[in-house]
Design a protein around this motif. Structure first.
Motif, PDB file in Angstrom:
ATOM      1  N   HIS A   1       1.050  -1.637  -0.267  1.00  0.00           N
ATOM      2  CA  HIS A   1      -0.182  -0.035   0.149  1.00  0.00           C
ATOM      3  C   HIS A   1       0.479   1.393  -0.056  1.00  0.00           C
ATOM      4  O   HIS A   1       0.081   2.295   0.262  1.00  0.00           O
ATOM      5  CB  HIS A   1      -1.561  -0.021   0.897  1.00  0.00           C
ATOM      6  CG  HIS A   1      -1.755  -0.881   1.458  1.00  0.00           C
ATOM      7  ND1 HIS A   1      -2.651  -1.204   0.289  1.00  0.00           N
ATOM      8  CD2 HIS A   1      -1.803  -2.434   2.352  1.00  0.00           C
ATOM      9  CE1 HIS A   1      -3.315  -2.293   0.732  1.00  0.00           C
ATOM     10  NE2 HIS A   1      -3.105  -3.063   1.614  1.00  0.00           N
TER      11      HIS A   1
ATOM     12  N   ASP B   1       1.767   3.359  -1.959  1.00  0.00           N
ATOM     13  CA  ASP B   1       0.982   4.663  -3.194  1.00  0.00           C
ATOM     14  C   ASP B   1       0.119   5.372  -2.505  1.00  0.00           C
ATOM     15  O   ASP B   1       0.073   6.609  -2.930  1.00  0.00           O
ATOM     16  CB  ASP B   1       1.331   3.981  -4.554  1.00  0.00           C
ATOM     17  CG  ASP B   1      -0.578   2.736  -4.196  1.00  0.00           C
ATOM     18  OD1 ASP B   1      -0.285   1.928  -3.314  1.00  0.00           O
ATOM     19  OD2 ASP B   1      -0.828   2.663  -5.484  1.00  0.00           O
ATOM     20  N   ARG B   2      -0.404   5.260  -1.384  1.00  0.00           N
ATOM     21  CA  ARG B   2      -1.075   5.055  -0.819  1.00  0.00           C
ATOM     22  C   ARG B   2      -0.811   6.302   0.257  1.00  0.00           C
ATOM     23  O   ARG B   2       0.090   6.462   0.945  1.00  0.00           O
ATOM     24  CB  ARG B   2      -2.552   4.297   0.373  1.00  0.00           C
ATOM     25  CG  ARG B   2      -3.028   3.131  -0.624  1.00  0.00           C
ATOM     26  CD  ARG B   2      -3.796   2.082   0.439  1.00  0.00           C
ATOM     27  NE  ARG B   2      -4.850   3.670   0.622  1.00  0.00           N
ATOM     28  CZ  ARG B   2      -6.106   2.897   1.422  1.00  0.00           C
ATOM     29  NH1 ARG B   2      -5.997   1.427   1.435  1.00  0.00           N
ATOM     30  NH2 ARG B   2      -6.499   3.508   2.580  1.00  0.00           N
TER      31      ARG B   2
ATOM     32  N   CYS C   1      -0.676   5.459   3.551  1.00  0.00           N
ATOM     33  CA  CYS C   1       0.347   4.533   4.211  1.00  0.00           C
ATOM     34  C   CYS C   1       1.719   5.348   5.114  1.00  0.00           C
ATOM     35  O   CYS C   1       1.909   5.464   4.788  1.00  0.00           O
ATOM     36  CB  CYS C   1       0.922   3.821   3.213  1.00  0.00           C
ATOM     37  SG  CYS C   1       2.157   3.013   2.819  1.00  0.00           S
TER      38      CYS C   1
ATOM     39  N   ASN D   1       4.775   5.020   5.661  1.00  0.00           N
ATOM     40  CA  ASN D   1       5.957   4.802   5.553  1.00  0.00           C
ATOM     41  C   ASN D   1       6.816   5.052   6.342  1.00  0.00           C
ATOM     42  O   ASN D   1       6.923   6.137   6.719  1.00  0.00           O
ATOM     43  CB  ASN D   1       5.604   5.253   3.901  1.00  0.00           C
ATOM     44  CG  ASN D   1       5.225   5.002   2.928  1.00  0.00           C
ATOM     45  OD1 ASN D   1       4.683   3.468   2.046  1.00  0.00           O
ATOM     46  ND2 ASN D   1       4.733   5.520   1.700  1.00  0.00           N
TER      47      ASN D   1
END
Length: 225
Positions: A107, A109-110, A113, A115
């Motif tokens: 996920h 690219d959301r 997310c 990250n």
């Protein structure tokens, strides 16, 4: 003295169930345990009087001893800390890191997310493992021998490291929208945040027991102990 003017750490130590109240209102009773209830609540923008009322209305344990470590021997409390928290943290991190990597990979690219979460958890794991080893190999044996007065310097170092752990927990909350999964989160994502919430609660309780009970008791030991 009014509950409002007492330090969070003292309240957490003396009132069974207080830590759950503080956690629910996001009051830092472990690293910020020296702040009064009024000051901590004002910083969070919550009603200190309402929290004091919650504390006063907490049911008393039937035997008056549930979860009360304030009068336990250093040896007994240390054994509890190692078994309940050190060993548990060592088991928690590998799975949480695995789940975080999976969520970021699938996920990433959301916009919601988390990250960077896996890397942050890995850094937390390394710092906490180093911290726990120092306690188990140096500080805890001294406290078991009743050498609390001689352990002031290592206790001071551990308190500083606890503050760093508190900062890591705050960054964890920032990365995860305060440990709240988005509405469309998959099962893995929800399982990750559930595990993170348990880790967060465990680590706060762990630091509380050391800062506000174990270390405070050690500080009261006579210099010739």
């Amino acid at each position: 003295m009014s509950l409002l003017e007492q330090p969070l750490g003292k309240l957490a130590r003396q009132i069974p169930g207080a830590t759950a109240v503080f956690y629910r209102h996001q009051l830092d009773f472990c690293c910020g345990g020296n702040k009064t209830l009024r000051a901590a609540a004002d910083e969070r923008g919550v009603d200190a009087g309402a929290i004091a009322a919650e504390l006063q209305n907490l049911p008393s344990p039937a035997d008056g001893t549930a979860s009360d470590w304030s009068n336990a021997s250093s040896g007994a409390l240390i054994e509890h800390i190692v078994e309940r928290y050190h060993d548990v943290h060592r088991a928690q991190f590998p799975e949480l890191i695995r789940l975080a990597f999976k969520v970021e990979h699938v996920h990433g690219d959301r916009p919601d997310c988390p990250n960077g979460l896996a890397d942050h958890l890995r850094a937390m794991q390394q710092e906490l493992e180093s911290h726990m080893q120092k306690e188990e190999q140096v500080l805890f044996p001294m406290l078991k021998r009743g050498e609390g007065a001689l352990a002031r310097m290592p206790i001071g170092v551990m308190r500083i490291e606890h503050d760093h752990h508190g900062e890591a927990l705050r960054h964890l909350a920032d990365l995860t929208d305060n440990l709240t999964p988005p509405r469309a989160a998959c099962t893995t994502w929800r399982a990750l945040y559930l595990g993170l919430r348990t880790l967060h609660e465990d680590l706060m309780q762990h630091i509380h027991l050391e800062n506000n009970v174990l270390f405070e008791n050690a500080a009261r030991e006579p210099a010739n102990a």
